[in-house]
Design an enzyme around this catalytic site. Structure first.
Site, short mmCIF file in Angstrom:
data_model
loop_
_atom_site.label_atom_id
_atom_site.label_comp_id
_atom_site.label_asym_id
_atom_site.label_seq_id
_atom_site.Cartn_x
_atom_site.Cartn_y
_atom_site.Cartn_z
N HIS A 65 0.84 -1.22 0.00
CA HIS A 65 0.00 0.00 0.00
C HIS A 65 0.86 1.26 0.00
O HIS A 65 0.45 2.29 -0.53
CB HIS A 65 -0.90 0.04 1.25
CG HIS A 65 -1.63 -1.23 1.51
ND1 HIS A 65 -2.55 -1.73 0.62
CD2 HIS A 65 -1.56 -2.13 2.53
CE1 HIS A 65 -3.04 -2.87 1.10
NE2 HIS A 65 -2.45 -3.13 2.25
N HIS A 95 5.21 6.71 6.77
CA HIS A 95 4.95 6.28 5.40
C HIS A 95 4.41 7.47 4.62
O HIS A 95 4.13 8.51 5.18
CB HIS A 95 3.93 5.13 5.39
CG HIS A 95 2.62 5.52 5.97
ND1 HIS A 95 2.31 5.40 7.32
CD2 HIS A 95 1.54 6.10 5.40
CE1 HIS A 95 1.10 5.87 7.52
NE2 HIS A 95 0.62 6.32 6.39
N HIS A 97 1.91 8.97 1.09
CA HIS A 97 0.84 8.80 0.10
C HIS A 97 1.17 9.76 -1.04
O HIS A 97 1.63 10.89 -0.78
CB HIS A 97 -0.52 9.18 0.70
CG HIS A 97 -0.88 8.38 1.93
ND1 HIS A 97 -1.67 7.25 1.90
CD2 HIS A 97 -0.53 8.56 3.24
CE1 HIS A 97 -1.81 6.77 3.13
NE2 HIS A 97 -1.12 7.53 3.95
N GLU A 107 -3.67 13.28 1.06
CA GLU A 107 -4.96 12.76 1.55
C GLU A 107 -5.80 13.93 2.06
O GLU A 107 -6.92 14.15 1.61
CB GLU A 107 -4.71 11.73 2.65
CG GLU A 107 -3.88 10.54 2.14
CD GLU A 107 -4.21 9.25 2.82
OE1 GLU A 107 -3.99 9.15 4.04
OE2 GLU A 107 -4.72 8.35 2.15
N HIS A 120 3.06 10.66 6.71
CA HIS A 120 2.40 10.38 8.00
C HIS A 120 3.39 9.76 8.98
O HIS A 120 3.94 8.68 8.70
CB HIS A 120 1.23 9.42 7.79
CG HIS A 120 0.08 10.05 7.07
ND1 HIS A 120 -0.89 9.33 6.42
CD2 HIS A 120 -0.25 11.35 6.91
CE1 HIS A 120 -1.78 10.15 5.89
NE2 HIS A 120 -1.41 11.39 6.18
N THR A 200 -6.50 6.31 7.58
CA THR A 200 -7.02 6.59 6.23
C THR A 200 -6.92 5.34 5.35
O THR A 200 -7.16 5.41 4.14
CB THR A 200 -6.22 7.72 5.56
OG1 THR A 200 -4.86 7.28 5.45
CG2 THR A 200 -6.30 9.00 6.35
N THR A 201 -6.54 4.23 5.98
CA THR A 201 -6.51 2.95 5.27
C THR A 201 -7.24 1.94 6.16
O THR A 201 -7.26 2.11 7.38
CB THR A 201 -5.07 2.45 5.07
OG1 THR A 201 -4.44 2.37 6.35
CG2 THR A 201 -4.27 3.38 4.19
O1 LIG Z 1 -4.12 6.31 7.92
B1 LIG Z 1 -2.76 6.06 7.76
O2 LIG Z 1 -2.35 5.85 6.42
O3 LIG Z 1 -2.09 7.21 8.35
C1 LIG Z 1 -2.15 6.99 9.76
C2 LIG Z 1 -2.00 5.51 9.90
C3 LIG Z 1 -1.57 4.73 10.96
C4 LIG Z 1 -1.51 3.34 10.80
C5 LIG Z 1 -1.88 2.80 9.59
N1 LIG Z 1 -1.90 1.44 9.36
C6 LIG Z 1 -1.31 0.46 10.04
S1 LIG Z 1 -0.09 0.68 11.08
N2 LIG Z 1 -1.84 -0.72 9.77
C7 LIG Z 1 -1.42 -1.94 10.42
C8 LIG Z 1 -2.26 -2.15 11.62
C9 LIG Z 1 -3.40 -1.38 11.86
C10 LIG Z 1 -4.14 -1.62 13.00
C11 LIG Z 1 -3.77 -2.61 13.89
C12 LIG Z 1 -2.62 -3.34 13.63
C13 LIG Z 1 -1.88 -3.12 12.49
C14 LIG Z 1 -2.29 3.59 8.54
C15 LIG Z 1 -2.34 4.94 8.72
ZN LIG Z 2 -1.05 7.36 5.99
#
Ligand SMILES: O[B-]1(O)OCc2ccc(NC(=S)NCc3ccccc3)cc21
Ligand SMILES: [Zn+2]
Length: 262
Positions: A65, A95, A97, A107, A120, A200-201
């Site tokens: 992603h 990361h 976008h 975003e 972010h 946002t994902t």
């Molecule tokens: O919205 B964002 O793109 O910006 C802020 C942000 C923070 C984290 C993520 N996703 C992550 S860490 N997912 C793995 C995960 C998510 C939830 C639990 C365990 C593991 C994406 C975004």
């Molecule tokens: Zn993000």
């Protein structure tokens, strides 16, 4: 929900995420369009203090992603504090976008206008929660420092990241990435907007205190083009998909107020 069943394409993109992640239609979703004249000046909001000088970066990876740099988050060696936050939040990863060639890819938007990319820096509340996973499901669990990228001259430190991208071209690739301090990616002013929102994902959890810096950093088209040589697909997959336009469009504010620091 095991594995990844979402993406940014026509069939699996933001417009259909709600089918597997109904919270996508929630009241505290991100990103949002920030209308500066409609933000509220909050004089009680102190400065935001990122303290990354003892941070330990570990690796850089392609998760299908985005490209992600992970940090050691087993203690408070690198935190963000102040501003709207009641306690320090630990840096976990950052990361980006971005858009396609000649297209915006941020975003959040400002007055309906997007930036070329958005960085972010993800932090979690280790005072109240025992793990990132637990924090990510809690309303005050995460704090994300968002930084807009605009195009212009080369960014003098971004090459450290873009030079490593060829090592993580495909989904699932990871490589060592030590001694990187994200302080070098911050703009000179730390004036910010802040509001309560979500990832946002997917899983789109409504657990994020967003802190968006008003001043963008400048990167060159050439540096940005390096991000677009990444692929959404794994090396062994037949269909080759260039990693670009990996952004969710703005979501309804649903009555939320965006606060403004000085
Ligand atoms: O919205 B964002 O793109 O910006 C802020 C942000 C923070 C984290 C993520 N996703 C992550 S860490 N997912 C793995 C995960 C998510 C939830 C639990 C365990 C593991 C994406 C975004
Ligand atoms: Zn993000």
């Amino acid at each position: 929900m095991t594995g990844c069943n979402w993406g940014y394409g026509k069939e699996d993109g933001p417009s259909v995420w709600h089918k597997n992640y109904p919270i996508a239609l929630g009241k505290r979703q991100s990103p949002v369009d920030i209308i500066p004249d409609e933000t509220v000046r909050d004089f009680s909001l102190g400065p935001i203090v990122p303290d990354y000088d003892r941070c330990t970066s570990v690796n850089i990876s392609n998760n299908g992603h985005s490209v992600v740099v992970e940090f050691v988050d087993c203690d408070d060696r690198s935190v963000i504090r102040g501003g709207p936050l009641d306690n320090p939040y630990r840096l976990k990863q950052f990361h980006f976008h971005w858009g396609g060639k000649g297209h915006d890819g941020s975003e959040h938007t400002v007055g309906g206008v997007g930036y070329t990319s958005e960085l972010h820096l993800v932090h979690w509340n280790a005072i109240k929660y025992r793990s990132f996973r637990e924090a990510s499901k809690s309303s005050d669990g995460l704090a994300v420092l968002g930084i807009f990228l605009e195009t212009g001259d080369d960014h003098r430190w971004l090459h450290v990241i873009t030079d490593a991208l060829y090592m993580v071209k495909y989904k699932g690739s990871v490589t060592d990435f030590k001694d990187f301090n994200p302080r070098c990616l911050l703009p000179s002013s730390l004036h910010y907007w802040t509001y309560l929102g979500s990832l946002t994902t997917p899983p789109l959890y409504e657990s994020v205190t967003w802190i968006l810096l008003k001043e963008p950093i400048t990167v060159s088209e050439r540096q940005l083009a390096m991000f677009r040589m990444l692929q959404f697909n794994a090396e062994e997959e037949d269909e080759r998909m260039r990693m670009e336009n990996n952004f969710r469009p703005p979501q309804p504010l649903e009555g939320r107020t965006v606060l403004s620091s000085n």
